[in-house]
Design a protein around this motif. Structure first.
Motif, PDB file in Angstrom:
ATOM      1  N   UNK A 218      20.781  25.228  -1.057  1.00 32.24           N
ATOM      2  CA  UNK A 218      20.273  26.469  -1.641  1.00 32.24           C
ATOM      3  C   UNK A 218      18.785  26.592  -1.334  1.00 32.24           C
ATOM      4  N   UNK A 219      18.214  27.794  -1.492  1.00 32.67           N
ATOM      5  CA  UNK A 219      16.765  27.947  -1.261  1.00 32.67           C
ATOM      6  C   UNK A 219      15.928  26.994  -2.108  1.00 32.67           C
ATOM      7  N   UNK A 220      16.298  26.788  -3.375  1.00 39.91           N
ATOM      8  CA  UNK A 220      15.516  25.889  -4.232  1.00 39.91           C
ATOM      9  C   UNK A 220      15.674  24.438  -3.794  1.00 39.91           C
ATOM     10  N   UNK A 221      16.877  24.068  -3.347  1.00 43.31           N
ATOM     11  CA  UNK A 221      17.058  22.709  -2.846  1.00 43.31           C
ATOM     12  C   UNK A 221      16.243  22.479  -1.583  1.00 43.31           C
ATOM     13  N   UNK A 222      16.132  23.496  -0.737  1.00 45.02           N
ATOM     14  CA  UNK A 222      15.271  23.382   0.445  1.00 45.02           C
ATOM     15  C   UNK A 222      13.817  23.235   0.047  1.00 45.02           C
ATOM     16  N   UNK A 223      13.394  23.954  -0.996  1.00 46.87           N
ATOM     17  CA  UNK A 223      12.017  23.813  -1.486  1.00 46.87           C
ATOM     18  C   UNK A 223      11.750  22.377  -1.916  1.00 46.87           C
ATOM     19  N   UNK A 224      12.702  21.792  -2.653  1.00 50.68           N
ATOM     20  CA  UNK A 224      12.541  20.414  -3.125  1.00 50.68           C
ATOM     21  C   UNK A 224      12.489  19.453  -1.938  1.00 50.68           C
ATOM     22  N   UNK A 225      13.379  19.659  -0.979  1.00 55.26           N
ATOM     23  CA  UNK A 225      13.403  18.779   0.191  1.00 55.26           C
ATOM     24  C   UNK A 225      12.124  18.913   1.000  1.00 55.26           C
ATOM     25  N   UNK A 226      11.588  20.120   1.078  1.00 52.89           N
ATOM     26  CA  UNK A 226      10.322  20.334   1.784  1.00 52.89           C
ATOM     27  C   UNK A 226       9.190  19.559   1.120  1.00 52.89           C
ATOM     28  N   UNK A 227       9.185  19.553  -0.205  1.00 55.27           N
ATOM     29  CA  UNK A 227       8.170  18.791  -0.933  1.00 55.27           C
ATOM     30  C   UNK A 227       8.366  17.291  -0.721  1.00 55.27           C
ATOM     31  N   UNK A 228       9.612  16.842  -0.698  1.00 53.37           N
ATOM     32  CA  UNK A 228       9.889  15.434  -0.417  1.00 53.37           C
ATOM     33  C   UNK A 228       9.354  15.044   0.952  1.00 53.37           C
ATOM     34  N   UNK A 229       9.521  15.954   1.922  1.00 58.28           N
ATOM     35  CA  UNK A 229       9.067  15.670   3.286  1.00 58.28           C
ATOM     36  C   UNK A 229       7.555  15.535   3.360  1.00 58.28           C
TER      37      UNK A 229
ATOM     38  N   UNK B 264      16.423  14.322   8.045  1.00 58.72           N
ATOM     39  CA  UNK B 264      17.247  15.487   8.381  1.00 58.72           C
ATOM     40  C   UNK B 264      16.415  16.753   8.363  1.00 58.72           C
ATOM     41  N   UNK B 265      15.550  16.884   7.365  1.00 61.10           N
ATOM     42  CA  UNK B 265      14.697  18.074   7.264  1.00 61.10           C
ATOM     43  C   UNK B 265      13.731  18.158   8.439  1.00 61.10           C
ATOM     44  N   UNK B 266      13.100  17.039   8.775  1.00 54.79           N
ATOM     45  CA  UNK B 266      12.132  17.039   9.874  1.00 54.79           C
ATOM     46  C   UNK B 266      12.807  17.330  11.205  1.00 54.79           C
ATOM     47  N   UNK B 267      14.050  16.906  11.362  1.00 54.53           N
ATOM     48  CA  UNK B 267      14.771  17.139  12.617  1.00 54.53           C
ATOM     49  C   UNK B 267      15.219  18.589  12.745  1.00 54.53           C
ATOM     50  N   UNK B 268      15.697  19.184  11.636  1.00 52.37           N
ATOM     51  CA  UNK B 268      16.354  20.476  11.720  1.00 52.37           C
ATOM     52  C   UNK B 268      15.684  21.596  10.946  1.00 52.37           C
ATOM     53  N   UNK B 269      14.779  21.247  10.022  1.00 57.30           N
ATOM     54  CA  UNK B 269      14.408  22.252   9.055  1.00 57.30           C
ATOM     55  C   UNK B 269      13.094  22.950   9.202  1.00 57.30           C
ATOM     56  N   UNK B 270      12.103  22.337   9.829  1.00 52.92           N
ATOM     57  CA  UNK B 270      10.781  22.922   9.826  1.00 52.92           C
ATOM     58  C   UNK B 270      10.357  23.321  11.230  1.00 52.92           C
ATOM     59  N   UNK B 271      10.126  24.643  11.495  1.00 54.93           N
ATOM     60  CA  UNK B 271       9.745  25.052  12.843  1.00 54.93           C
ATOM     61  C   UNK B 271       8.303  24.755  13.178  1.00 54.93           C
ATOM     62  N   UNK B 272       7.437  24.508  12.193  1.00 59.94           N
ATOM     63  CA  UNK B 272       6.024  24.311  12.483  1.00 59.94           C
ATOM     64  C   UNK B 272       5.771  22.877  12.927  1.00 59.94           C
ATOM     65  N   UNK B 273       5.162  22.665  14.085  1.00 59.12           N
ATOM     66  CA  UNK B 273       4.846  21.310  14.532  1.00 59.12           C
ATOM     67  C   UNK B 273       3.836  20.670  13.596  1.00 59.12           C
TER      68      UNK B 273
END
Length: 234
Positions: A166-177, A224-233
């Protein structure tokens, strides 16, 4: 006869910069108002000369940004600054990278007046001039190889387990990253720490990271997030 375009040219390599300047000026379609070697000088030249368009390398020197990705982002940041301060000025970015991440970053606020071309297009004068005229009129150009990379990334994302979050789960994962613990995540997202724990458990389940796995689940989720989730280098 088509009116000449006034452009500012930026490249940190002197030989490339001067060779490109000569190539453009010999076409009689372009007047090079300034040729500079850094992002700071580029922004200053745009303020002084008020060009129709800018042609700039994606990699520009900047204090404190010595990595290739940092220098690449400097060129893109300069493009954003130009479009924000002088929206009638088109910007053509030249890059040696057929990398969708840089294209995403360039077009993050919209595509109008921006072009992303691979650097070997400099040899195709007709295509280069067409891109300069297109951005001057508010249009946009993307190199075909970059389009292929963007399409491939879209297909990859559709197949990624991140699509289940979900969008909120992605937010949490982004913070974890970014290395934040549960308490810090809760503070940044304005939710309770118990809610963060529930989101994280849901993330582990959707990504198929069972408690029996030997690999640390938090690390695996971030990978997983770093591989697939964030377009910004980074």
């Amino acid at each position: 006869m088509t009116e000449q375009l006034g452009i500012v040219l930026a490249d940190d390599n002197y030989l490339v910069r001067e060779g490109t300047r000569r190539l453009l000026e010999e076409s009689d379609a372009v007047r090079v108002l300034a040729a500079v070697g850094s992002a700071t000088d580029l922004l200053d030249a745009v303020r002084r000369t008020r060009p129709d368009a800018v042609l700039t390398d994606i990699r520009m020197p900047s204090p404190g940004r010595d990595t290739d990705s940092g220098r690449a982002m400097e060129g893109i940041d300069a493009a954003h600054a130009i479009r924000a301060s002088a929206p009638r000025v088109g910007v053509v970015i030249l890059s040696q990278y057929a990398d969708e991440a840089y294209a995403f970053e360039l077009f993050r606020n919209g595509t109008a007046g921006l072009a992303y071309l691979l650097k070997d297009r400099v040899g195709d004068l007709r295509q280069l001039l067409a891109a300069l005229r297109e951005v001057t009129s508010g249009g946009s150009v993307v190199d075909p190889q970059v389009v292929d990379a963007l399409v491939a990334r879209r297909a990859r994302l559709r197949e990624s387990p991140l699509a289940r979050l979900s969008p909120r789960e992605l937010d949490v994962l982004r913070e974890m990253a970014q290395g934040h613990g549960n308490a810090r995540i809760a503070q940044r997202l304005s939710v309770s720490e118990s809610s963060v724990e529930k989101y994280i458990n849901a993330i582990f389940g959707k990504l198929g990271l069972s408690s029996e796995q030997q690999v640390h689940r938090r690390v695996a989720a971030v990978l997983t997030f770093l591989r697939d989730g964030s377009p910004r280098p980074e």
